[in-house]
Design a protein around this motif. Structure first.
Motif, PDB file in Angstrom:
ATOM      1  N   LEU A 473       0.811  -1.215   0.000  1.00  0.00           N
ATOM      2  CA  LEU A 473       0.000   0.000   0.000  1.00  0.00           C
ATOM      3  C   LEU A 473       0.848   1.270   0.000  1.00  0.00           C
ATOM      4  CD1 LEU A 473      -2.619  -1.016   2.730  1.00  0.00           C
ATOM      5  CD2 LEU A 473      -2.910  -1.121   0.243  1.00  0.00           C
ATOM      6  N   SER A 474       2.151   1.147   0.258  1.00  0.00           N
ATOM      7  CA  SER A 474       3.008   2.321   0.435  1.00  0.00           C
ATOM      8  C   SER A 474       3.536   2.837  -0.897  1.00  0.00           C
ATOM      9  CB  SER A 474       4.174   1.986   1.360  1.00  0.00           C
ATOM     10  OG  SER A 474       5.025   1.023   0.751  1.00  0.00           O
ATOM     11  N   HIS A 475       4.197   3.981  -0.824  1.00  0.00           N
ATOM     12  CA  HIS A 475       4.788   4.567  -2.039  1.00  0.00           C
ATOM     13  C   HIS A 475       5.848   3.649  -2.618  1.00  0.00           C
ATOM     14  CE1 HIS A 475       3.017   8.681  -2.034  1.00  0.00           C
ATOM     15  NE2 HIS A 475       2.833   8.409  -0.748  1.00  0.00           N
ATOM     16  N   ASN A 476       6.686   3.078  -1.757  1.00  0.00           N
ATOM     17  CA  ASN A 476       7.729   2.145  -2.195  1.00  0.00           C
ATOM     18  C   ASN A 476       7.419   0.783  -1.596  1.00  0.00           C
ATOM     19  OD1 ASN A 476      10.003   0.681  -2.816  1.00  0.00           O
ATOM     20  ND2 ASN A 476      11.470   2.183  -2.018  1.00  0.00           N
ATOM     21  N   SER A 477       6.786  -0.067  -2.379  1.00  0.00           N
ATOM     22  CA  SER A 477       6.280  -1.341  -1.864  1.00  0.00           C
ATOM     23  C   SER A 477       7.384  -2.315  -1.469  1.00  0.00           C
ATOM     24  CB  SER A 477       5.369  -2.003  -2.903  1.00  0.00           C
ATOM     25  OG  SER A 477       6.057  -2.208  -4.124  1.00  0.00           O
ATOM     26  N   SER A 478       8.627  -2.020  -1.825  1.00  0.00           N
ATOM     27  CA  SER A 478       9.738  -2.914  -1.459  1.00  0.00           C
ATOM     28  C   SER A 478      10.302  -2.583  -0.083  1.00  0.00           C
ATOM     29  CB  SER A 478      10.855  -2.815  -2.509  1.00  0.00           C
ATOM     30  OG  SER A 478      11.431  -1.517  -2.514  1.00  0.00           O
ATOM     31  N   GLN A 479       9.793  -1.510   0.550  1.00  0.00           N
ATOM     32  CA  GLN A 479      10.293  -1.075   1.847  1.00  0.00           C
ATOM     33  C   GLN A 479       9.170  -1.075   2.879  1.00  0.00           C
ATOM     34  OE1 GLN A 479      13.531  -0.352   2.564  1.00  0.00           O
ATOM     35  NE2 GLN A 479      14.018  -0.973   0.459  1.00  0.00           N
ATOM     36  N   PRO A 480       9.510  -1.207   4.180  1.00  0.00           N
ATOM     37  CA  PRO A 480       8.485  -1.146   5.226  1.00  0.00           C
ATOM     38  C   PRO A 480       7.823   0.231   5.270  1.00  0.00           C
ATOM     39  CG  PRO A 480      10.569  -2.003   6.089  1.00  0.00           C
ATOM     40  CD  PRO A 480      10.855  -1.465   4.729  1.00  0.00           C
ATOM     41  N   ILE A 481       6.596   0.266   5.761  1.00  0.00           N
ATOM     42  CA  ILE A 481       5.879   1.528   5.911  1.00  0.00           C
ATOM     43  C   ILE A 481       6.462   2.315   7.079  1.00  0.00           C
ATOM     44  CG2 ILE A 481       3.652   2.563   6.543  1.00  0.00           C
ATOM     45  CD1 ILE A 481       2.295   0.254   5.094  1.00  0.00           C
ATOM     46  N   THR A 482       6.786   3.570   6.850  1.00  0.00           N
ATOM     47  CA  THR A 482       7.209   4.473   7.910  1.00  0.00           C
ATOM     48  C   THR A 482       6.485   5.793   7.742  1.00  0.00           C
ATOM     49  OG1 THR A 482       9.090   5.355   6.638  1.00  0.00           O
ATOM     50  CG2 THR A 482       9.512   3.449   8.050  1.00  0.00           C
ATOM     51  N   CYS A 483       6.331   6.513   8.841  1.00  0.00           N
ATOM     52  CA  CYS A 483       5.609   7.781   8.811  1.00  0.00           C
ATOM     53  C   CYS A 483       6.305   8.800   7.921  1.00  0.00           C
ATOM     54  CB  CYS A 483       5.454   8.318  10.233  1.00  0.00           C
ATOM     55  SG  CYS A 483       4.730   9.970  10.329  1.00  0.00           S
ATOM     56  N   LYS A 484       7.615   8.900   8.057  1.00  0.00           N
ATOM     57  CA  LYS A 484       8.342   9.976   7.393  1.00  0.00           C
ATOM     58  C   LYS A 484       8.779   9.628   5.974  1.00  0.00           C
ATOM     59  CE  LYS A 484      12.190  13.188   8.067  1.00  0.00           C
ATOM     60  NZ  LYS A 484      13.290  13.620   8.956  1.00  0.00           N
ATOM     61  N   ASN A 485       9.363   8.450   5.799  1.00  0.00           N
ATOM     62  CA  ASN A 485      10.021   8.148   4.528  1.00  0.00           C
ATOM     63  C   ASN A 485       9.204   7.299   3.561  1.00  0.00           C
ATOM     64  OD1 ASN A 485      12.426   9.516   5.330  1.00  0.00           O
ATOM     65  ND2 ASN A 485      12.989   7.740   6.568  1.00  0.00           N
ATOM     66  N   ASN A 486       8.240   6.527   4.065  1.00  0.00           N
ATOM     67  CA  ASN A 486       7.488   5.650   3.166  1.00  0.00           C
ATOM     68  C   ASN A 486       6.058   5.435   3.674  1.00  0.00           C
ATOM     69  OD1 ASN A 486       7.237   4.010   0.836  1.00  0.00           O
ATOM     70  ND2 ASN A 486       7.614   2.166   2.041  1.00  0.00           N
ATOM     71  N   PRO A 487       5.246   6.488   3.674  1.00  0.00           N
ATOM     72  CA  PRO A 487       3.867   6.337   4.148  1.00  0.00           C
ATOM     73  C   PRO A 487       2.995   5.610   3.129  1.00  0.00           C
ATOM     74  CG  PRO A 487       4.224   8.559   3.329  1.00  0.00           C
ATOM     75  CD  PRO A 487       5.559   7.869   3.275  1.00  0.00           C
ATOM     76  N   VAL A 488       1.790   5.279   3.560  1.00  0.00           N
ATOM     77  CA  VAL A 488       0.819   4.675   2.647  1.00  0.00           C
ATOM     78  C   VAL A 488       0.420   5.716   1.601  1.00  0.00           C
ATOM     79  CG1 VAL A 488      -1.499   3.694   2.451  1.00  0.00           C
ATOM     80  CG2 VAL A 488      -0.031   3.078   4.387  1.00  0.00           C
ATOM     81  N   GLU A 489       0.296   5.273   0.358  1.00  0.00           N
ATOM     82  CA  GLU A 489      -0.091   6.182  -0.728  1.00  0.00           C
ATOM     83  C   GLU A 489      -1.613   6.302  -0.768  1.00  0.00           C
ATOM     84  OE1 GLU A 489       0.832   6.925  -5.494  1.00  0.00           O
ATOM     85  OE2 GLU A 489       1.491   5.076  -4.502  1.00  0.00           O
ATOM     86  N   ILE A 490      -2.116   7.525  -0.611  1.00  0.00           N
ATOM     87  CA  ILE A 490      -3.562   7.748  -0.533  1.00  0.00           C
ATOM     88  C   ILE A 490      -4.000   8.833  -1.511  1.00  0.00           C
ATOM     89  CG2 ILE A 490      -3.820   7.044   1.878  1.00  0.00           C
ATOM     90  CD1 ILE A 490      -3.749  10.120   2.536  1.00  0.00           C
ATOM     91  N   ASP A 491      -5.312   8.852  -1.780  1.00  0.00           N
ATOM     92  CA  ASP A 491      -5.912   9.996  -2.461  1.00  0.00           C
ATOM     93  C   ASP A 491      -5.842  11.184  -1.502  1.00  0.00           C
ATOM     94  OD1 ASP A 491      -8.426  11.810  -2.845  1.00  0.00           O
ATOM     95  OD2 ASP A 491      -8.196  10.783  -4.767  1.00  0.00           O
ATOM     96  N   ALA A 492      -5.379  12.305  -1.972  1.00  0.00           N
ATOM     97  CA  ALA A 492      -5.095  13.440  -1.093  1.00  0.00           C
ATOM     98  C   ALA A 492      -6.331  14.020  -0.431  1.00  0.00           C
ATOM     99  CB  ALA A 492      -4.384  14.544  -1.886  1.00  0.00           C
TER     100      ALA A 492
END
Length: 535
Positions: A473-492
């Motif tokens: 679900l995140s911007h970079n699906s190969s990395q764990p979800i983090t608040c700062k560097n890789n949050p979930v990608e959502i409709d704004a």
């Protein structure tokens, strides 16, 4: 032990409730959908209690919220029918925004075009609705002003959307587990939720508050009280642990209309034959005697509001699992309280350049424990959090930053007796004799004897109930979800996942780590559901 499954279709749509119904009557009306002869069975399931989401009845809840921190609480508040309107005499300091609000003064903010209202606004959140809602609740707060909200709230019961909020502990989420000796980074009024001023609540508790920062335990009590005073308790279930959240699919050729779990391989082979239906949420509730009662719920929509504090991030290096290496402030604080570090000559190693690491530095410093402070960045790095905090408001953090800049290690000087910083360094390994190996950006290695180590480099959410830990679900699906560097990608504007239909995500999972901004997620989700309800 049996698994209680609860289905509720509510005719596949949200029901509109009349203004004359009381809150109790609204939720009680859900019971009318259930078969009376099954009520006695459900009383054995603490999760549902009298609201009776029954096994073998063919119903699905409109919304299930996973997480009962401030994000989940605020969303429950708005789904319960509370609507924000522009106050009659309010004037927003942003004249363009105020002009837009005047165009539809008779409408609640939920019923307006959020993208139009948020256009051109700037703030410390990357989510435009978060910036919009914050400036409506606290105009010009980021400039140091304490302006009153321009909104007033109305309870419109016909907008009530049935939902459940599932959390591991009491309402307030991770705030109940935070280090009690530290001040919150935000001011008390920034931590408040709509409809109940934090200052008013504090006054009722006979504590003097002068707009300053407060202890986490006070915030936790405020959130718990908020749920009670706003009449939201019926929507909340404590001590619940989620084990799986998955989509059900329906075979278009299936005449019995039953949802079922279809294997991924089957879907890839016959992708067009299946239609995505509802969500299945499985887990268990821990009851008073410590036993677990499994449950299974079905929902049209799932909102993820779990936060990101579940799993401390690790360095993933040799020796990190030695008992002298801590990964949280609570562990470090407990070691100090028990006197384990009292009188130690060897320093404590603190790893990290964020506010939690700064808290650890202050904690050690105030207890006369020498500190070696290691972080990868330069002290001039513009992204350091200290550069975003006004000195007058956060003097203790700027004290740490000043030490980071002025008391750094050099080959010409030894380690200081109280504090020494190591910018642009990282830890290579920990040794069983309580030594650590540091390496500079130039490759130079140093070895130090320690009394303890505290690794505070962030945290990851526990999304083990989702496939791939939710990474897809995140911007970079190969990395764990983090608040700062890789949050979930959502409709704004709707907070709906871009990579999966119908899950909503809000709070730290989408980059809003401050309560000041995470309330915008509740507005975005409620607005989206309200539009669907009308359709």
């Amino acid at each position: 032990m049996p698994v209680w499954c609860c289905r509720c279709s509510l005719a596949g749509h949200f029901r509109n409730y009349s203004d004359t119904e009381t809150e109790g009557e609204i939720f009680s009306s859900l019971v009318q959908y259930f078969d009376d002869n099954l009520v006695r069975k459900v009383k054995a399931m603490p999760l549902v209690e009298e609201t009776s989401l029954l096994e073998d009845s063919s119903v699905t809840l409109p919304v299930v919220i996973i997480g009962n921190g401030p994000s989940g609480i605020c969303l429950s508040y708005m789904l319960s029918g509370y609507r924000p309107y522009l106050s009659s005499e309010a004037i927003h300091p942003n004249t363009i925004l105020h002009s837009k609000l005047e165009e539809a003064r008779h409408l609640s903010i939920v019923d307006q075009n959020l993208e139009y209202l948020a256009e051109g606004l700037e703030g410390r959140s990357c989510n435009p609705v978060a910036v919009l809602f914050d400036t409506l609740l606290h105009p010009d707060a980021d400039f140091g002003y304490d302006c009153p909200s321009i909104l007033h709230w109305k309870l419109e019961q016909h907008h009530y959307i049935p939902h459940l909020v599932l959390g591991k502990g009491p309402p307030g989420g991770a705030w109940h587990n935070m280090e009690g000796s530290m001040l919150t980074i935000s001011f008390g009024n920034w931590m408040e939720l709509p409809g109940l001023k934090f200052k008013d609540w504090v006054s009722s508790k006979r504590r003097n508050l002068k707009g300053d920062r407060v202890m986490p335990e006070e915030i936790a009590r405020y959130y718990k009280h908020y749920v009670k005073v706003m009449g939201l308790q019926k929507n909340f279930r404590e001590n619940t642990y989620i084990t799986s959240v998955s989509r059900l699919y329906r075979d278009q050729d299936d005449s019995d209309g039953q949802d079922r779990d279809i294997s991924t391989e089957h879907l890839q082979i016959e992708k067009l034959k299946f239609v995505k239906r509802n969500w299945e949420i499985r887990g268990y509730q821990q009851i008073a005697d410590g036993s677990h009662v499994p449950f299974c719920l079905f929902a049209e929509n799932v909102a993820l509001a779990t936060g990101t504090l579940d799993s401390p991030a690790h360095l993933e290096i040799e020796g990190e699992d030695f008992p002298f290496v801590f990964h949280s402030m609570s562990e470090f604080g407990a070691a100090i309280s028990k006197g384990k570090l009292h009188g130690k000559v060897d320093p404590v190693l603190i790893v990290g350049s964020g506010l939690t690491a700064a808290d650890a530095v202050l904690c050690a410093y105030n207890n006369n424990i020498p500190v070696i402070h290691v972080f990868r960045r330069r002290v001039t790095d513009a992204s350091l959090i200290f550069k975003q905090l006004p000195k007058k408001l956060y003097p203790e953090y700027h004290k740490v930053y000043h030490m980071m800049c002025t008391q750094s290690y050099s080959t010409d000087s030894n380690v200081s007796s109280d504090y020494t910083s190591f910018p642009e360094h990282h830890v290579l390994s920990f040794k069983s004799d309580m030594k650590c190996v540091l390496q500079s950006v130039s490759g130079l290695k140093k070895i130090f004897k320690l009394s303890a180590a505290v690794v505070l480099i962030g945290s990851h959410p526990n999304l083990s109930f989702l496939k791939e830990q939710g990474c897809y679900l995140s911007h970079n699906s190969s990395q764990p979800i983090t608040c700062k560097n890789n949050p979930v990608e959502i409709d704004a504007y709707t907070y709906e996942c871009v990579k999966e239909v119908n899950p909503f995500v809000l709070g730290p999972l989408v980059g809003d780590n401050f309560v000041q901004f995470l309330k915008g997620g509740a507005l975005g989700v409620t607005c989206c559901l309200a539009i669907r309800q009308k359709k």
